[in-house]
Motif scaffolding. Structure first.
Motif, short mmCIF file in Angstrom:
data_model
loop_
_atom_site.label_atom_id
_atom_site.label_comp_id
_atom_site.label_asym_id
_atom_site.label_seq_id
_atom_site.Cartn_x
_atom_site.Cartn_y
_atom_site.Cartn_z
N ILE A 61 -60.66 37.46 -37.59
CA ILE A 61 -59.85 38.65 -37.81
C ILE A 61 -60.03 39.64 -36.66
O ILE A 61 -59.06 40.22 -36.15
CB ILE A 61 -60.20 39.31 -39.16
N ASN A 62 -61.27 39.83 -36.24
CA ASN A 62 -61.52 40.75 -35.12
C ASN A 62 -60.84 40.28 -33.84
O ASN A 62 -60.32 41.09 -33.07
CB ASN A 62 -63.03 40.90 -34.90
N MET A 63 -60.85 38.98 -33.61
CA MET A 63 -60.18 38.43 -32.42
C MET A 63 -58.66 38.67 -32.51
O MET A 63 -58.03 39.06 -31.53
CB MET A 63 -60.47 36.94 -32.30
N GLN A 64 -58.08 38.44 -33.70
CA GLN A 64 -56.65 38.66 -33.89
C GLN A 64 -56.28 40.13 -33.70
O GLN A 64 -55.25 40.45 -33.07
CB GLN A 64 -56.25 38.21 -35.31
N LEU A 65 -57.10 41.02 -34.21
CA LEU A 65 -56.84 42.45 -34.05
C LEU A 65 -56.92 42.87 -32.59
O LEU A 65 -56.12 43.69 -32.11
CB LEU A 65 -57.83 43.26 -34.89
N SER A 66 -57.87 42.30 -31.88
CA SER A 66 -58.01 42.61 -30.46
C SER A 66 -56.78 42.14 -29.68
O SER A 66 -56.27 42.87 -28.80
CB SER A 66 -59.26 41.94 -29.90
N GLN A 67 -56.28 40.97 -30.02
CA GLN A 67 -55.10 40.45 -29.34
C GLN A 67 -53.86 41.28 -29.67
O GLN A 67 -53.00 41.51 -28.81
CB GLN A 67 -54.87 38.99 -29.74
N GLU A 68 -53.80 41.77 -30.92
CA GLU A 68 -52.66 42.60 -31.32
C GLU A 68 -52.67 43.92 -30.54
O GLU A 68 -51.61 44.40 -30.11
CB GLU A 68 -52.71 42.86 -32.82
#
Length: 403
Positions: A61-68
């Motif tokens: 989730i943290n990786m996805q948020l960073s990419q967003e």
């Protein structure tokens, strides 16, 4: 612009969980991008990071948020004069920019294109569009990325349609829909092609079918007294069109026939004529005899409850074949009456400009020389031409009946 990952305690979901949002601060205001990620408690977000043993995929989730966040910054950098916009306006601009930057599948773009077309076109056109969309999806898949489309792929699709046994006319119709969807995607900036995939594509040659009736076939249609009620109705509707100078079915349903003289702008498949020129002529006795069988108190006609072009076309699809067999015609469609009227008028030496006026078509004055700008077709000329056609039809010899 500053971004941060937050949870808004006041926006708790019905199940007690919380959506993670990306807060955007701009010009002293704050607005939020809502993400798809949900956590059980506000305690599961600490210093902008999702935490908690109960969340097994916290790192993902943290990786996805960073990419967003990176996508938001990228969209922001592509905008101009950002300081001129309020925070709410900037949020919408960034969303639109991100939407455009996302790889677009054929399925996603065709759905959006079709939604717009449904507001502009008639049901029968939408049906044809859907057939074309389903056919390409069958070949390439709905998840096919339109940016991968090129001229070679276009011709490969065409070859596939040929192997399916489709006519050149049908193939061209299907390809035009695909071309329109590609044009829509380019216009919306969903895709940028170095070379448009349809650049250099040539449509297949179409062989025009002669759907006009011969004199003898028309004579059979006029004299026919069918026992089958469906064939009888089709016969009346087609003859009404002929006796109204090849009138469109949409106009047949739209006009008030309680009058003696018609004045209208022909309805075309998508819209009315834009030149504003009206067609005017008297209702002849041959037309009146059929009209009076179907006219309502409001002056409109209805054919056994059918009051729209769509329902009438569906009815023709089911029953015109029997009528065609009865008059020994290989090809018979509603448009046959328009073609037949124009063909007979031409054979009788009636001027093209008068024929065009009668059937509601636009006549190109430029093709008639400079004199075309000084003369006009009148309702009286139309009445004379129409009467001349009908008098000719009445004199066509009837077939001898077998003893």
């Amino acid at each position: 612009m500053n971004l941060s990952i937050v949870i808004l305690p006041a926006k708790v979901l019905a199940n007690g969980k919380h959506k993670i949002r990306i807060a955007m601060s701009h010009r002293g205001e704050t607005r939020y991008f809502v993400t798809r990620h949900v956590v059980p408690s506000v305690k599961n977000l600490k210093n902008g990071q999702v935490v908690g043993k109960e969340i097994g995929n916290a790192n993902y989730i943290n990786m996805q948020l960073s990419q967003e966040i990176q996508r938001i910054y990228k969209a922001y950098d592509e905008l101009k004069d950002v300081e001129c916009y309020s925070c709410a306006q900037l949020l919408e601009l960034i969303k639109n920019q991100m939407h455009r930057s996302t790889l677009k599948s054929f399925g996603a773009v065709s759905v959006e294109w079709l939604e717009i077309k449904e507001k502009q076109n008639k049901p029968q056109s939408i049906t044809l569009y859907k057939l074309a969309i389903d056919l390409f999806a069958e070949y390439a898949g709905k998840d096919f990325l339109l940016e991968l489309l090129n001229l070679k792929y276009v011709y490969s699709y065409e070859e596939w349609l040929i192997r399916k046994g489709l006519s050149n006319t049908t193939i061209n119709m299907r390809m035009r829909v695909l071309r329109a969807i590609v044009r829509f995607a380019v216009t919306r900036r969903y895709i940028v092609y170095d070379n448009n995939p349809f650049l250099g594509y040539q449509e297949r040659p179409e062989t025009a079918r002669d759907v006009a009736l011969t004199h003898q076939q028309l004579r059979r249609l006029v004299d026919l007294q069918p026992e089958d009620e469906h064939v009888a109705l089709c016969r009346d509707v087609l003859l009404m069109s002929f006796y109204l100078a090849g009138m469109n079915i949409a106009d047949v349903f739209a006009l008030n026939f309680s009058v003696k003289h018609l004045s209208f702008i022909r309805t075309k498949p998508n819209t009315r004529r834009r030149d504003g020129n009206k067609t005017e002529f008297d209702i002849q006795p041959e037309a009146r005899a059929i009209i009076d069988k179907y006219i309502n108190k409001d002056g409109r006609v209805t054919f056994n409850g059918k009051t729209t072009a769509g329902t009438m076309n569906s009815y023709f699809f089911r029953h015109l074949k029997k009528l065609a067999e009865a008059i020994q015609a290989e090809h018979l469609i509603y448009y046959s009456m328009r073609k037949t009227f124009a063909q007979i008028a031409n054979e009788l030496g009636i001027q093209e400009r008068v024929i065009a006026y009668c059937i509601g078509d636009k006549y190109n004055e430029r093709n008639s020389g400079s004199v075309g700008y000084y003369i006009k077709t009148t309702p009286e000329m139309a009445n004379d031409a129409i009467r001349k056609v009908f008098d000719f039809v009445a004199q066509i010899p009837k077939e001898k009946q077998p003893d």
